[in-house]
Design a protein around this motif. Structure first.
Motif, PDB file in Angstrom:
ATOM      1  N   GLN A 160       0.813  -1.219   0.000  1.00 35.67           N
ATOM      2  CA  GLN A 160       0.000   0.000   0.000  1.00 35.67           C
ATOM      3  C   GLN A 160       0.848   1.272   0.000  1.00 35.67           C
ATOM      4  O   GLN A 160       0.568   2.198  -0.729  1.00 35.67           O
ATOM      5  CB  GLN A 160      -0.952   0.006   1.193  1.00 35.67           C
ATOM      6  CG  GLN A 160      -1.932   1.160   1.146  1.00 35.67           C
ATOM      7  CD  GLN A 160      -2.998   1.039   2.218  1.00 35.67           C
ATOM      8  OE1 GLN A 160      -2.965   0.133   3.027  1.00 35.67           O
ATOM      9  NE2 GLN A 160      -3.927   1.964   2.212  1.00 35.67           N
ATOM     10  N   ARG A 161       1.891   1.314   0.820  1.00 38.32           N
ATOM     11  CA  ARG A 161       2.675   2.546   0.956  1.00 38.32           C
ATOM     12  C   ARG A 161       4.133   2.423   0.501  1.00 38.32           C
ATOM     13  O   ARG A 161       4.886   3.379   0.607  1.00 38.32           O
ATOM     14  CB  ARG A 161       2.655   3.002   2.408  1.00 38.32           C
ATOM     15  CG  ARG A 161       1.283   3.440   2.842  1.00 38.32           C
ATOM     16  CD  ARG A 161       1.358   4.191   4.155  1.00 38.32           C
ATOM     17  NE  ARG A 161       0.065   4.737   4.461  1.00 38.32           N
ATOM     18  CZ  ARG A 161      -0.760   4.242   5.355  1.00 38.32           C
ATOM     19  NH1 ARG A 161      -0.409   3.167   6.048  1.00 38.32           N
ATOM     20  NH2 ARG A 161      -1.928   4.798   5.579  1.00 38.32           N
ATOM     21  N   PHE A 162       4.524   1.257   0.039  1.00 42.31           N
ATOM     22  CA  PHE A 162       5.912   1.059  -0.378  1.00 42.31           C
ATOM     23  C   PHE A 162       5.978  -0.139  -1.310  1.00 42.31           C
ATOM     24  O   PHE A 162       4.980  -0.806  -1.556  1.00 42.31           O
ATOM     25  CB  PHE A 162       6.828   0.865   0.839  1.00 42.31           C
ATOM     26  CG  PHE A 162       6.564  -0.412   1.603  1.00 42.31           C
ATOM     27  CD1 PHE A 162       7.333  -1.540   1.386  1.00 42.31           C
ATOM     28  CD2 PHE A 162       5.544  -0.489   2.546  1.00 42.31           C
ATOM     29  CE1 PHE A 162       7.099  -2.714   2.087  1.00 42.31           C
ATOM     30  CE2 PHE A 162       5.297  -1.650   3.258  1.00 42.31           C
ATOM     31  CZ  PHE A 162       6.075  -2.768   3.023  1.00 42.31           C
ATOM     32  N   LYS A 163       7.174  -0.365  -1.824  1.00 37.86           N
ATOM     33  CA  LYS A 163       7.410  -1.554  -2.651  1.00 37.86           C
ATOM     34  C   LYS A 163       8.625  -2.288  -2.120  1.00 37.86           C
ATOM     35  O   LYS A 163       9.462  -1.712  -1.422  1.00 37.86           O
ATOM     36  CB  LYS A 163       7.605  -1.186  -4.116  1.00 37.86           C
ATOM     37  CG  LYS A 163       8.911  -0.479  -4.418  1.00 37.86           C
ATOM     38  CD  LYS A 163       9.038  -0.215  -5.910  1.00 37.86           C
ATOM     39  CE  LYS A 163      10.306   0.490  -6.277  1.00 37.86           C
ATOM     40  NZ  LYS A 163      10.390   1.887  -5.927  1.00 37.86           N
ATOM     41  N   THR A 164       8.695  -3.571  -2.446  1.00 39.16           N
ATOM     42  CA  THR A 164       9.843  -4.399  -2.102  1.00 39.16           C
ATOM     43  C   THR A 164      10.450  -4.922  -3.392  1.00 39.16           C
ATOM     44  O   THR A 164       9.765  -5.571  -4.183  1.00 39.16           O
ATOM     45  CB  THR A 164       9.430  -5.591  -1.209  1.00 39.16           C
ATOM     46  OG1 THR A 164       8.831  -5.094  -0.020  1.00 39.16           O
ATOM     47  CG2 THR A 164      10.623  -6.465  -0.870  1.00 39.16           C
ATOM     48  N   VAL A 165      11.709  -4.613  -3.609  1.00 42.14           N
ATOM     49  CA  VAL A 165      12.468  -5.203  -4.715  1.00 42.14           C
ATOM     50  C   VAL A 165      13.235  -6.366  -4.110  1.00 42.14           C
ATOM     51  O   VAL A 165      13.875  -6.217  -3.066  1.00 42.14           O
ATOM     52  CB  VAL A 165      13.435  -4.176  -5.339  1.00 42.14           C
ATOM     53  CG1 VAL A 165      14.230  -4.812  -6.481  1.00 42.14           C
ATOM     54  CG2 VAL A 165      12.673  -2.952  -5.829  1.00 42.14           C
TER      55      VAL A 165
END
Length: 151
Positions: A120-125
């Motif tokens: 929702q508020r960030f991404k994970t690479v």
């Protein structure tokens, strides 16, 4: 982007998490080497290189908060690197030029799989690296020169 290989957490899992707002890059590199010790092969240096690139990309191209997780799956011979950021863009492989593009190319070539998960508020690479490749010394000795003609 490669096909995800999502790990199933198990008893052989060993992992650490870092707040990249306060953890210097050199510390992350040292932790990767420590997690994979006593191995000191090219496999370890590949893992350091990929982790360093992922952290640097987040710091350069995205916004904080930044977090990094390192998980070793000993049973399956993998290291999973995850970097969180709140930047809007996704990493992608591009043709290298004078402005860059080599880091994601290296990640794509060295990782078993990599991708992006949007929250929702960030991404994970994330990227998964093999730890069970043939062990090569990080520094190979130079071959002996051929003798000069007539020697």
């Amino acid at each position: 982007m490669r096909t995800p290989a999502w790990p199933i957490p198990s008893d052989d899992e060993q992992g650490l998490e870092f707040d990249l707002d306060v953890t210097p890059d050199w510390r992350i590199r040292d932790v990767v080497r420590t997690l994979l010790a006593p191995d000191d092969s090219v496999v370890v240096e590949d893992a350091v290189l990929v982790t360093d690139e992922m952290v640097a990309n987040a710091r350069e191209h995205a916004r904080p908060p930044w977090r990094c997780r390192l998980t070793v799956f000993a049973g399956s011979g993998r290291l999973r690197v995850e970097v969180d950021d709140s930047g809007p863009g996704d990493p992608y492989v591009r043709e290298p030029d004078l402005t860059g593009g080599r880091g994601m190319l290296l990640l794509d070539r060295l990782a078993l799989a990599w991708g992006v998960v949007h929250h929702q508020r960030f991404k994970t690479v994330w990227a998964e690296l093999p730890l069970d490749r043939p062990r090569l010394s990080p520094v190979a000795s130079a071959p002996s020169p051929d003798p000069a003609p007539g020697s």
